[in-house]
Structure formats: C-alpha cells, structure tokens
Design an enzyme around this catalytic site. Structure first.
Site, mmCIF file in Angstrom:
data_model
loop_
_atom_site.group_PDB
_atom_site.id
_atom_site.type_symbol
_atom_site.label_atom_id
_atom_site.label_comp_id
_atom_site.label_asym_id
_atom_site.label_seq_id
_atom_site.Cartn_x
_atom_site.Cartn_y
_atom_site.Cartn_z
ATOM 1 N N SER A 21 -61.814 47.296 35.512
ATOM 2 C CA SER A 21 -62.870 46.379 35.090
ATOM 3 C C SER A 21 -62.393 44.948 35.307
ATOM 4 C CB SER A 21 -63.248 46.646 33.628
ATOM 5 O OG SER A 21 -64.457 46.007 33.302
ATOM 6 N N ASN A 22 -62.985 43.997 34.618
ATOM 7 C CA ASN A 22 -62.600 42.586 34.765
ATOM 8 C C ASN A 22 -62.826 41.852 33.455
ATOM 9 O OD1 ASN A 22 -65.415 41.496 34.745
ATOM 10 N ND2 ASN A 22 -65.554 42.764 36.588
#
Ligand code: C5P
Length: 230
Positions: A21-22
């Site tokens: 993810s981020n």
C-alpha cells in the site's frame, strides 16, 4: 452536480493479512467530498481503507484494491458529472494472492508483481461531457510531471503537489497545490487547509460546468444510482 470522488490508498494483498500500500490517509479526498456536499452537490465517495468518518450528505462505497476501485468507478460514472481521482492507487499488485496466511518459511524471497490498471486511462473513453480531475503527487517541482500526466490521462484539471514538504501532501491537514488546466491556465494556491483546497477545486468545477452548460447542448446524466459501464 453529481461528483464521484475517490480517496485514500488501495491495498494489494498477498495473503489475507499482508498487503502492499502507500501513505495516503484519504484526507484530501474526504475534504473534497465534504466541500462538494456542503455546496449542495450529490457526492459518491469511493474510499480505500482509511480511518475517517464519512462526510455528512455523501454516499460512501468502500473498496480495498485498485481493481475494486476501478469497478466502483465504472459502476458510478454514468451518474456523475465530475470524476475527481484523488486516490493514491497502488501501481502494482502481487501476481498471486494466497487464500490463507502464508507461513514465513513458505514465503518467497522476492515478490512477483503485475501492474494495476490505470483507472483514469481505463474510463477515459466514457468521459463524454464529464469533467475529469486528477492529482499528481511528486517530490520536487510537480508542474512538469503534472502537465505530462494531464495530457497522458486526458484530464480537464490536474492538482499538483510536492509531497516532499512536511506541511503538504500525505497525512497532514494542509496542502499547497497548483491547479493546472488543460486550457493552459494554472493557479498556484498558498498553503491552506485541505478543506479550503477542496473548496477551490469545487469552485473551478462549478465554473467550468456552468460555462459549458451555457455554451453547449450538454446532456443531463439525470441518474443518481450506479449503472453498468464495465
Ligand atoms: O500516474 P500517477 O499515479 O502519478 O497519476 C496520478 C493520478 O492518476 C491520480 O489522479 C490517481 O488517482 C490516478 N491513478 C489512476 N489509476 C492508477 C494510478 C493513478 O487513476 N492505477
């Protein structure tokens, strides 16, 4: 207007508990949804996994992966006059996702990845008279790269920001952006709250929609529920 706003990160699972993810928290997209609702517009908010309350007066659709987000955007686009893609969509996903938690000993030392679809590029053929707004988060001067993305993704407006600054970009309540339009105009906004940035973007959309309504025979979408656009 009916706005379709995406927000937050996506998660790309490699097993039920692990994912890529981020750092996106969804604050900018939720501020956009709140600003649109406060201005009296209908809002569908497609949210990746975030820890934020749903802004009053909006319809929220929760998604996890980039492919889920694409499907939700395709479902809701027929009802929308404006698409604002503020989500930080993960560019890659693991090639395989295990149905059960992988044992440490059985995990590969390297992950095989495959690219996610670009949501804006995928729905570009369905744009019609709708406004499409994208975001460009860059480190350093965002304008040159933002202009390239504006053209490559066929957008009406791109909101560019330098995410290497501590008071702008990911996970903070303020942002410093430049609005760059396809007609060549641009507007550098000072540091302001994400809600005020959202209000400025809303004003740009409202002016553009009322201008095109006055100068063309724009078709009303006239729908408030998801349709089949896949
Ligand atoms: O190419 P980049 O990810 O920097 O482009 C950012 C813009 O494109 C954002 O508006 C983002 O929501 C959108 N995007 C997308 N699909 C992707 C990746 C980004 O629509 N797979």
């Amino acid at each position: 207007m009916h706005l379709l706003v995406t927000a937050g990160p996506t998660r790309e699972h490699l097993d039920p508990v692990r994912f890529l993810s981020n750092r996106s928290t969804g604050k900018m997209g939720f501020a956009l949804a709140a600003a649109a609702a406060e201005a009296g517009h209908a809002v569908t908010l497609v949210a990746g996994p975030v820890a934020l309350d749903t802004p009053p007066g909006t319809t929220r659709v929760d998604v996890v992966s980039a492919r889920d987000m694409l499907a939700a955007v395709q479902d809701w686009l027929p009802a929308a006059d404006v698409l604002i893609m503020s989500a930080a969509v993960a560019d890659w996903r693991p090639r395989r996702c295990a149905g059960i938690k992988l044992k440490k000993a059985s995990m590969p030392a390297t992950l095989e990845l495959e690219p996610n679809p670009d949501i804006l590029k995928t729905v570009a053929p369905l744009k019609g008279e709708r406004l499409f707004v994208g975001f460009a988060a860059e480190t350093g001067d965002p304008a040159p790269e933002a202009r390239r993305k504006l053209a490559a993704k066929g957008l009406d407006l791109i909101v560019a920001n330098d995410v290497s600054q501590t008071d702008a970009g990911f996970a903070v309540d303020t942002n410093r952006v430049v609005l760059i339009a396809a007609d060549g105009t641009s507007q550098a906004l000072p540091l302001m709250s994400k809600l005020d940035v959202a209000r400025a973007i809303m004003r740009w959309c409202e002016e553009r929609i009322s201008y095109s309504a006055g100068t063309s025979t724009r078709q009303e979408t006239g729908r408030s529920s998801p349709g089949a656009f896949r």
